[in-house]
Design a protein around this motif. Structure first.
Motif, PDB file in Angstrom:
ATOM      1  N   ALA A 122       4.560  -1.521 -10.810  1.00 30.43           N
ATOM      2  CA  ALA A 122       3.912  -2.656  -9.884  1.00 30.43           C
ATOM      3  C   ALA A 122       4.388  -2.296  -8.274  1.00 30.43           C
ATOM      4  CB  ALA A 122       4.476  -4.114 -10.249  1.00 30.43           C
ATOM      5  N   ASP A 123       5.436  -1.604  -8.226  1.00 31.48           N
ATOM      6  CA  ASP A 123       6.033  -1.300  -6.955  1.00 31.48           C
ATOM      7  C   ASP A 123       5.654  -0.117  -6.418  1.00 31.48           C
ATOM      8  OD1 ASP A 123       6.973  -4.286  -6.829  1.00 31.48           O
ATOM      9  OD2 ASP A 123       9.110  -3.265  -7.768  1.00 31.48           O
ATOM     10  N   GLN A 124       5.027   0.604  -7.049  1.00 32.69           N
ATOM     11  CA  GLN A 124       4.512   2.100  -6.687  1.00 32.69           C
ATOM     12  C   GLN A 124       3.462   1.917  -5.647  1.00 32.69           C
ATOM     13  OE1 GLN A 124       4.678   4.190 -10.318  1.00 32.69           O
ATOM     14  NE2 GLN A 124       3.376   5.736  -9.531  1.00 32.69           N
ATOM     15  N   LYS A 125       3.808   2.700  -4.414  1.00 33.65           N
ATOM     16  CA  LYS A 125       3.106   2.569  -3.333  1.00 33.65           C
ATOM     17  C   LYS A 125       1.680   2.883  -3.510  1.00 33.65           C
ATOM     18  CE  LYS A 125       6.117   3.651   0.433  1.00 33.65           C
ATOM     19  NZ  LYS A 125       7.220   4.126  -0.015  1.00 33.65           N
ATOM     20  N   ASN A 126       1.303   3.844  -4.433  1.00 33.22           N
ATOM     21  CA  ASN A 126      -0.290   4.279  -4.679  1.00 33.22           C
ATOM     22  C   ASN A 126      -0.854   3.385  -5.637  1.00 33.22           C
ATOM     23  OD1 ASN A 126       1.473   5.517  -6.428  1.00 33.22           O
ATOM     24  ND2 ASN A 126       0.051   7.108  -6.762  1.00 33.22           N
TER      25      ASN A 126
END
Ligand SMILES: NC(=O)c1ccc[n+]([C@@H]2O[C@H](COP(=O)([O-])OP(=O)(O)OC[C@H]3O[C@@H](n4cnc5c(N)ncnc54)[C@H](O)[C@@H]3O)[C@@H](O)[C@H]2O)c1
Length: 333
Positions: free
Chosen positions: A48-52
């Protein structure tokens, strides 16, 4: 590349999102999902917090939202998994299947055309071909002959996808896969349903005589096939996806019973599904010979891993089991 994945909170979509981010870490993904009863953000909490990676809650049939997203992200690729997917539910309530599977697909096609996507891939199903007798296989040339409201809505969407290719030159592909199994499958479907019943010490309700045949493929092999078609598939082509793994429902349930040391006496036969297709079997020759596809999973390994996944992830499927009204159990007579 910027990729729109729709229905990425469902069973196959969430496996695909994980697969795709691992295989193509330099690409950007937007996941558009309406979070119906079958969608579950918990499937994606680890990324969920991955930048891409970006999650958007909304419907593929919402043309304003879809247009806004295409304008903002200028997608190169669209992979449409979003659908109402359960045959039993389509018998009870066909309208929502038309709304999502047909009108939703048309909305995505319009935006893909307007913003000039490089590839639109429609995730379809072997069920559009109808039902086989004991012999023969579905090829890409088999005539469409859907029987359930679900498969009729998927076939309609496929026809629209090809129409947008032929009429407007939209660069499309369609993949038609056989039955999937693996982690994150909603507990109303045959394999997770039976695993749950065993874990609860309950009866194992099988439709009709249990002789209906399905062709099973591990979900990660399906994800690999879709990626292969996106990278190497010829524009405007349909590819059947399968691994020659036909099993009757009886064989599937008996495998689960054996693996889980349960009693065969718990198998009960219930009133058959209306219009129940007898047999599906995919001829994947085109995908194998043109694109070099080879499934990595054997059914023996895949089903063991899947059972273990459900044993270890009870906190994932228990709440879903409650959320879904398990119609087939209610129907038991
Ligand atoms: N499960 C199989 O064995 C199988 C086999 C071949 C093809 N398919 C196809 O693959 C796709 C995915 O199937 P699945 O088994 O993962 O389904 P699923 O029911 O598990 O997931 C469907 C997802 O689509 C979302 N969704 C539903 N309506 C939507 C809408 N209007 N807008 C946006 N999102 C919406 C749901 O919230 C859910 O996350 C479907 O198109 C299905 O027809 C499935």
């Amino acid at each position: 590349m910027t990729v729109l994945i729709t229905g990425g909170a469902g069973f196959i979509g969430s496996n695909f999102v994980h697969y795709y981010l691992a295989e193509h870490p330099e690409e950007e993904i937007v996941n558009l999902d309406a979070l119906t009863y079958a969608g579950n953000e918990a499937n994606l909490k680890d990324i969920a917090d991955q930048k891409n990676y970006h999650f958007v809650k909304g419907s593929i049939a919402d043309s304003d939202l879809v247009d806004e997203l295409f304008k903002q992200y200028q997608f190169d690729i669209v992979v449409n998994f979003a659908a109402e997917s359960h045959v039993d539910r389509s018998i009870l309530n066909p309208e929502i299947f038309v709304e999502t599977n047909v009108l939703g697909t048309t909305t995505l096609l319009n935006a893909s055309k307007k913003y000039g996507v490089k590839r639109y891939l429609q995730v379809s199903t072997d069920e559009v071909y109808g039902s086989l007798k004991e012999e023969g296989y579905f090829t890409e040339k088999t005539a469409l002959a859907p029987n359930s409201p679900y498969s009729a809505s998927k076939a309609s969407a496929d026809l629209l996808v090809m129409a947008y290719h032929r009429t407007f030159g939209l660069p499309v592909n369609i993949t038609r896969c056989s039955n999937n199994y693996g982690p994150y499958q909603f507990p109303e479907k045959l394999i997770p349903l039976m695993i749950g019943q065993v874990m609860d010490g309950l009866e194992l309700p099988v439709y009709g005589t249990g002789k209906n045949v399905r062709d099973w493929l591990h979900v990660l092999d399906h994800c690999r096939a879709i990626d292969l078609v996106l990278r190497k598939g010829r524009v405007g082509e349909i590819y059947n996806v399968g691994g020659h793994n036909e099993r009757s429902n009886n064989q599937i349930v008996e495998t689960i019973v054996k693996q889980m040391n349960y009693s065969k006496d718990k198998i009960t036969y219930v009133k058959d599904r209306l219009g129940h297709d007898f047999r599906y079997a995919i001829d994947p020759t085109k995908l194998v010979e043109e694109l070099g596809f080879k499934p990595l999973y054997t059914f023996d390994t895949g089903i063991k891993e899947t059972i273990n996944w459900y044993l270890e992830n009870e906190d994932w499927w228990r709440p879903l089991q409650k959320r879904a009204k398990l119609k087939r159990l209610e129907d038991k007579s």
